[in-house]
Design a protein around this motif. Structure first.
Motif, mmCIF file in Angstrom:
data_model
loop_
_atom_site.group_PDB
_atom_site.id
_atom_site.type_symbol
_atom_site.label_atom_id
_atom_site.label_comp_id
_atom_site.label_asym_id
_atom_site.label_seq_id
_atom_site.Cartn_x
_atom_site.Cartn_y
_atom_site.Cartn_z
ATOM 1 N N SER A 202 119.615 33.589 -58.168
ATOM 2 C CA SER A 202 120.743 32.852 -57.584
ATOM 3 C C SER A 202 122.021 33.641 -57.797
ATOM 4 C CB SER A 202 120.881 31.466 -58.225
ATOM 5 O OG SER A 202 121.371 31.573 -59.556
ATOM 6 N N ARG A 203 123.040 33.289 -57.062
ATOM 7 C CA ARG A 203 124.328 33.992 -57.171
ATOM 8 C C ARG A 203 124.991 33.751 -58.521
ATOM 9 N NH1 ARG A 203 126.518 31.988 -51.257
ATOM 10 N NH2 ARG A 203 124.954 33.105 -49.989
ATOM 11 N N GLU A 204 124.699 32.600 -59.117
ATOM 12 C CA GLU A 204 125.386 32.248 -60.367
ATOM 13 C C GLU A 204 124.710 32.811 -61.614
ATOM 14 O OE1 GLU A 204 126.214 28.937 -57.377
ATOM 15 O OE2 GLU A 204 124.535 30.222 -57.938
ATOM 16 N N ALA A 205 123.506 33.340 -61.483
ATOM 17 C CA ALA A 205 122.785 33.857 -62.652
ATOM 18 C C ALA A 205 123.390 35.170 -63.127
ATOM 19 C CB ALA A 205 121.307 34.060 -62.316
ATOM 20 N N LEU A 206 123.258 35.432 -64.412
ATOM 21 C CA LEU A 206 123.743 36.681 -65.007
ATOM 22 C C LEU A 206 122.662 37.755 -64.864
ATOM 23 C CD1 LEU A 206 125.375 35.186 -68.240
ATOM 24 C CD2 LEU A 206 126.534 35.944 -66.159
ATOM 25 N N VAL A 207 122.404 38.108 -63.618
ATOM 26 C CA VAL A 207 121.360 39.083 -63.290
ATOM 27 C C VAL A 207 121.983 40.177 -62.429
ATOM 28 C CG1 VAL A 207 119.150 39.447 -62.122
ATOM 29 C CG2 VAL A 207 119.557 37.334 -63.395
ATOM 30 N N PRO A 208 121.810 41.448 -62.796
ATOM 31 C CA PRO A 208 122.408 42.528 -62.004
ATOM 32 C C PRO A 208 121.783 42.648 -60.625
ATOM 33 C CG PRO A 208 121.012 43.423 -63.749
ATOM 34 C CD PRO A 208 121.132 41.951 -64.003
ATOM 35 N N ASP A 209 122.551 43.160 -59.681
ATOM 36 C CA ASP A 209 122.110 43.258 -58.289
ATOM 37 C C ASP A 209 120.827 44.069 -58.143
ATOM 38 O OD1 ASP A 209 124.298 41.764 -57.514
ATOM 39 O OD2 ASP A 209 125.501 43.491 -56.906
ATOM 40 N N GLY A 210 120.672 45.091 -58.958
ATOM 41 C CA GLY A 210 119.482 45.930 -58.851
ATOM 42 C C GLY A 210 118.206 45.160 -59.087
ATOM 43 N N PHE A 211 118.218 44.293 -60.067
ATOM 44 C CA PHE A 211 117.030 43.480 -60.348
ATOM 45 C C PHE A 211 116.801 42.438 -59.251
ATOM 46 C CE2 PHE A 211 117.026 44.187 -65.236
ATOM 47 C CZ PHE A 211 116.391 45.411 -65.047
ATOM 48 N N HIS A 212 117.887 41.883 -58.718
ATOM 49 C CA HIS A 212 117.727 40.959 -57.603
ATOM 50 C C HIS A 212 117.098 41.667 -56.403
ATOM 51 C CE1 HIS A 212 120.749 37.529 -58.740
ATOM 52 N NE2 HIS A 212 119.550 37.372 -59.272
ATOM 53 N N LYS A 213 117.520 42.874 -56.124
ATOM 54 C CA LYS A 213 116.943 43.627 -55.011
ATOM 55 C C LYS A 213 115.458 43.891 -55.260
ATOM 56 C CE LYS A 213 117.438 47.815 -52.231
ATOM 57 N NZ LYS A 213 115.984 48.098 -52.273
ATOM 58 N N ASP A 214 115.116 44.266 -56.507
ATOM 59 C CA ASP A 214 113.710 44.494 -56.827
ATOM 60 C C ASP A 214 112.879 43.234 -56.582
ATOM 61 O OD1 ASP A 214 114.304 47.077 -57.621
ATOM 62 O OD2 ASP A 214 114.455 46.576 -59.745
ATOM 63 N N ALA A 215 113.420 42.082 -56.942
ATOM 64 C CA ALA A 215 112.691 40.825 -56.761
ATOM 65 C C ALA A 215 112.466 40.534 -55.274
ATOM 66 C CB ALA A 215 113.453 39.674 -57.410
ATOM 67 N N LEU A 216 113.482 40.758 -54.454
ATOM 68 C CA LEU A 216 113.340 40.486 -53.029
ATOM 69 C C LEU A 216 112.350 41.442 -52.368
ATOM 70 C CD1 LEU A 216 117.037 39.761 -51.994
ATOM 71 C CD2 LEU A 216 115.228 38.126 -52.525
ATOM 72 N N ASP A 217 112.174 42.598 -52.961
ATOM 73 C CA ASP A 217 111.220 43.575 -52.437
ATOM 74 C C ASP A 217 109.812 43.370 -52.992
ATOM 75 O OD1 ASP A 217 113.247 44.774 -50.996
ATOM 76 O OD2 ASP A 217 113.633 46.328 -52.490
ATOM 77 N N SER A 218 109.615 42.342 -53.826
ATOM 78 C CA SER A 218 108.340 42.134 -54.513
ATOM 79 C C SER A 218 107.641 40.881 -54.008
ATOM 80 C CB SER A 218 108.579 41.995 -56.025
ATOM 81 O OG SER A 218 109.196 43.146 -56.571
ATOM 82 N N ASP A 219 106.357 40.773 -54.342
ATOM 83 C CA ASP A 219 105.651 39.518 -54.149
ATOM 84 C C ASP A 219 105.008 39.126 -55.472
ATOM 85 O OD1 ASP A 219 103.323 41.058 -54.446
ATOM 86 O OD2 ASP A 219 102.976 41.179 -52.291
ATOM 87 N N GLY A 220 104.283 38.022 -55.472
ATOM 88 C CA GLY A 220 103.727 37.519 -56.725
ATOM 89 C C GLY A 220 102.714 38.439 -57.369
ATOM 90 N N ASP A 221 102.170 39.383 -56.595
ATOM 91 C CA ASP A 221 101.227 40.349 -57.157
ATOM 92 C C ASP A 221 101.940 41.454 -57.924
ATOM 93 O OD1 ASP A 221 98.956 39.077 -56.045
ATOM 94 O OD2 ASP A 221 99.313 40.072 -54.124
ATOM 95 N N ALA A 222 103.235 41.553 -57.750
ATOM 96 C CA ALA A 222 103.994 42.656 -58.340
ATOM 97 C C ALA A 222 104.588 42.307 -59.693
ATOM 98 C CB ALA A 222 105.094 43.088 -57.374
ATOM 99 N N THR A 223 103.872 41.482 -60.466
ATOM 100 C CA THR A 223 104.305 41.180 -61.825
ATOM 101 C C THR A 223 103.171 41.477 -62.788
ATOM 102 O OG1 THR A 223 103.543 38.873 -61.980
ATOM 103 C CG2 THR A 223 105.663 39.251 -60.891
#
Length: 321
Positions: A202-223
């Motif tokens: 979410s926009r309000e989380a203390l998470v850097p943009d790079g990790f957010h981008k990685d998440a959007l590029d991933s699916d549930g198999d990528a953990t």
């Protein structure tokens, strides 16, 4: 509104709790979740007093809870008695305890009329927490991001409901990121859900943009679940818990030689990379629900979408599309 024992007890309009994610769930996120009608949690994690004070200040007058890693709280209370009192004196909406025996701390919170939520990964731990006085049991499945254990959400939640649901509110956690998950949890007998990864993204989380981008590029198999980040950070977690993160260059580099992560220099590099969202030097802490997330949105939008979809599912009007 979907009314349950959870919404009734905490005065919510949404049967959703945001997970108290260490380093990601700050005061802004918690306040936004509570402002949307759910229950927001500040992630107290490893009991950093200064950080917690800053995040409570950031939350302002919002009715938020606070979550702590229980084994770490026990260490801190042994070396710095009164740490928990500092939290309780803030009058959080609830004290959320995870990963360790909550019994030594429950009475202190209940004495101040503060509700206690205990996150568990086994039925025996759920029974123990209820007997110790926990009013809310969060049944966490292995799909969850961050630390956890081995039970799957789908079978674990109703088993916990059968074991303690007549004595405590039960909340489902692990792999839940949309209204379908909320509706399913209610059908399993839960009174609501705890969502981590969806609010992490979410926009309000203390998470850097790079990790957010990685998440959007991933699916549930990528953990994956591993102990690599804990070795890198120097955290001595109890053996029964490991941590789910996204796969990435860093996890692939160290999977087969974790002993090399223990060097002090590696620790400093990991901290830097985590702060910058650099998957070459650290792992993003997220769960299998990344496969259900297509954008980084505001908390308000996330909650609205979850509730709309849940109502559609529960009314029989939702169809896969």
């Amino acid at each position: 509104m979907i009314a349950t024992r959870l919404t009734d007890k905490f005065g919510l309009s949404v049967p959703v709790i945001s997970a108290p994610m260490a380093h990601a769930a700050g005061g802004k996120l918690a306040a936004s979740v509570s402002g949307a009608g759910a229950l927001g949690m500040i992630g107290g994690g490893y009991c950093d007093r200064q950080w917690l004070e800053e995040q409570f200040f950031e939350a302002g007058n919002a009715a938020v809870g606070c979550g702590l890693i229980t084994w770490k709280l026990a260490e801190v209370e042994r070396d710095e008695p009164g740490f928990l009192d500092m939290i309780l004196n803030r009058r959080p909406k609830a004290l959320f305890l995870s990963f360790g025996d909550p019994a030594p701390f429950i009475k202190r919170a209940r004495k101040m009329s503060i509700s206690v939520m205990a996150q568990v990964q086994t039925v025996s731990d759920a029974l123990h927490a209820v007997e110790a006085g926990a009013e809310v049991i969060v049944a966490q499945g292995t799909e969850a991001g961050g630390h956890g254990s081995r039970r799957g959400t789908m079978s674990f939640v109703p088993e916990v409901v059968d074991a303690v649901g007549d004595r405590a509110i039960v909340v489902a956690a692990g792999g839940i990121a949309d209204g379908r998950g909320l509706a399913a949890a209610l059908m399993l007998g839960a009174d609501g859900v705890l969502m981590g990864t969806r609010f992490w993204a979410s926009r309000e989380a203390l998470v850097p943009d790079g990790f957010h981008k990685d998440a959007l590029d991933s699916d549930g198999d990528a953990t994956l679940r591993s102990i690599l980040p804990d070795i890198a950070r120097g955290y001595e977690w109890p053996e029964m818990y490991d941590i789910r993160t996204l796969k990435g260059p860093w996890t692939e580099r160290w999977r087969d030689m974790p002993e090399g992560l223990a060097a002090e220099a590696r620790r400093a590099e990991y901290v830097r990379a985590s702060r910058e969202g650099d998957s070459n030097g650290a792992a993003a802490v997220a769960g299998e629900a990344v496969g259900l997330i297509g954008s980084i949105e505001s908390v308000e939008t996330i909650v609205e979408n979850v509730m709309r979809q849940a109502r559609e599912c529960l009314s029989g009007n939702w169809r896969a599309r």
